[in-house]
Write an enzyme that holds these catalytic residues in place. Structure first.
Site, mmCIF file in Angstrom:
data_model
loop_
_atom_site.group_PDB
_atom_site.id
_atom_site.type_symbol
_atom_site.label_atom_id
_atom_site.label_comp_id
_atom_site.label_asym_id
_atom_site.label_seq_id
_atom_site.Cartn_x
_atom_site.Cartn_y
_atom_site.Cartn_z
ATOM 1 N N LYS A 121 0.842 -1.192 0.000
ATOM 2 C CA LYS A 121 0.000 0.000 0.000
ATOM 3 C C LYS A 121 0.878 1.242 0.000
ATOM 4 O O LYS A 121 1.696 1.438 0.897
ATOM 5 C CB LYS A 121 -0.916 0.002 1.228
ATOM 6 C CG LYS A 121 -1.876 1.172 1.286
ATOM 7 C CD LYS A 121 -2.808 1.052 2.480
ATOM 8 C CE LYS A 121 -3.785 2.217 2.540
ATOM 9 N NZ LYS A 121 -4.702 2.108 3.710
ATOM 10 N N ASP A 226 -13.523 5.194 10.382
ATOM 11 C CA ASP A 226 -13.861 5.021 8.968
ATOM 12 C C ASP A 226 -14.381 3.602 8.741
ATOM 13 O O ASP A 226 -14.037 2.945 7.759
ATOM 14 C CB ASP A 226 -12.634 5.296 8.085
ATOM 15 C CG ASP A 226 -13.020 5.575 6.637
ATOM 16 O OD1 ASP A 226 -14.228 5.790 6.382
ATOM 17 O OD2 ASP A 226 -12.138 5.562 5.771
#
Length: 456
Positions: A121, A226
């Site tokens: 990532k 989130d």
């Protein structure tokens, strides 16, 4: 810019040496002067200038010549430095296709030396879709000046720490393998995002798993902030895995209850609208609509083993901070002068710059300096680390671009006009180009006088 790792195999050691020199120079320069890059890299006979042109051609660096001739790293150049370090450690050996993209990151498939698939990532803070970092994240703390590359580095390190701690606590998260700069390498999850699921065989089971995971996070002292269908991976057996952690905060944060309720509302809204399932259909007890106040009511908020305290999550407030006058988000109201003095650097004052180990991995055995007598220095790690410390001190001490001079730079600028003792430039001397041999001045027309040997 999309990552293209094909050029990585063709770059030489000198290319990475100059690229690392630009990174080191950006510790206290927005645009690193050309002469400083040459001095830090230490390549002989002006070799750094040729390498800079190569790196510029492949868009690994950006060049500006407004105030002075300088360079800065691009996102692709920062990617190459991170991939180079991860390859040197043996973590990855190849980069595959892009499997995901978000508002602040790109996700790629990678493979290690044993042929196992992993996920890498790349944090991309600063792209158009996410620039409100200063108001939505606490990465900056007291800093007023920052770089997107530095913020991406902080986000990657924060996510790696959270992921590793949660995995050790038994929560369903990917395995954190390694990280470098703004890259995080983790295990691949054989699942798909919950947002792509059309039908569930047992929606009550999935809903209960999700809410239980939120409660377990709160009991560890953390709020995800989130928690929605895009950050929940669902396997074929309908087991969940949670991803995306850099925005997590402590339950002691002043907005923790509001953000926790927002996560609950997101999950309830998704199941109600898309899955057509309501939590009221089954007897789920407190897991139907969890409340943060009820969860932390019987908790010991000063427990030294809580993850928000160990990881220093946003909003963590210890007794020491309370005595010092800290606010609720874990930052002190009155930063010291020493902290402010380092705010202008790219990598900050907390040691987040390229560590000696990372720089040596990028140099990959290249000698940083040569001895005074022209002999090659010792190749031991201690000597290389000592040379690196000297270079870091050199880069830090040269805050002005004019201060870092090399021989070639001095030679090119040796024709500058001299200055008088009081600091002002000397007046230009008048020429006699508009006078004839008799000394008479002609107005309007300048006569070019040729002098032959007979005139002497």
């Amino acid at each position: 810019m999309k990552l293209d790792a094909n050029m990585l195999r063709y770059l030489s050691k000198e290319d990475f040496r100059v690229l690392t020199a630009v990174e080191m120079g950006q510790k206290n320069h927005e645009m690193v002067p050309t002469q400083l890059v040459s001095a830090i890299s230490g390549l002989r006979h002006g070799g750094s200038y040729k390498v800079l042109r190569t790196l510029l051609r492949h868009k690994l660096i950006h060049h500006e010549n407004k105030k002075y001739d300088g360079y800065r790293l691009t996102t692709l150049g920062y990617d190459y430095l991170a991939l180079r370090a991860l390859c040197a450690r043996g973590v990855i050996s190849g980069v595959g296709r892009q499997i995901g993209v978000g508002k602040e990151s790109d996700v790629y498939e990678v493979v290690d030396e044993e042929g196992n698939l992993c996920v890498c990532k790349f944090h991309r803070l600063g792209r158009t879709s996410f620039r409100a970092v200063k108001t939505k994240r606490d990465y900056l703390k007291h800093r007023s000046n920052y770089s997107w590359l530095y913020l991406s580095r902080l986000a990657a390190r924060k996510e790696f720490d959270f992921m590793r701690a949660l995995g050790e606590s038994g929560l369903p998260v990917p395995e954190a393998i390694d990280h470098n700069r703004h890259c995080v390498v983790m295990s691949i999850v054989e699942a798909r995002p919950l947002s792509q699921v059309v039908r569930l065989s047992d929606p009550a089971k999935v809903y209960k798993q999700i809410m239980q995971n939120m409660v377990d996070l709160a009991k560890l002292g953390l709020v995800h902030c989130d928690f929605n269908e895009f950050n929940i991976m669902l396997s074929d057996e309908e087991d969940i895995t949670v991803i995306d952690f850099p925005q997590m905060i402590s339950v002691k944060h002043k907005n923790a209850a509001q953000l926790f309720q927002r996560d609950v509302d997101c999950v309830v809204k998704f199941f109600t609208r898309k899955v057509k399932y309501s939590p009221d259909e089954d007897v789920l007890g407190d897991l139907a609509y969890p409340d943060l106040d009820d969860i932390v009511e019987g908790m010991d908020l000063d427990d030294p083993s809580s993850l928000d305290r160990v990881l220093k999550a946003s909003g963590f407030k210890s007794r020491m901070h309370e005595k010092d006058g800290s606010d609720g988000d874990g930052s002190s109201e009155g930063p010291s002068d020493a902290e402010d003095s380092e705010d202008d650097s790219l990598f900050g004052s907390d040691g987040e710059g390229p560590s000696p180990k990372e720089v040596l991995e990028s140099f990959d055995g290249i000698k940083l300096r040569e001895g005074a007598d022209g002999d090659e220095p010792s190749s031991s790690g201690a000597d290389e680390a000592g040379d690196l410390d000297g270079l870091l001190q050199f880069a830090k001490s040269h805050d002005e671009p004019e201060a870092a001079e090399s021989e070639g730079w001095t030679a090119r600028h040796s024709s500058r006009k001299p200055k008088a003792a009081n600091g002002r430039s000397k007046p230009k001397t008048k020429t006699n180009a508009n006078k004839d041999k008799s000394g008479r001045r002609h107005q309007g027309v300048k006569h070019k006088v040729r002098i032959s040997k007979s005139d002497y």
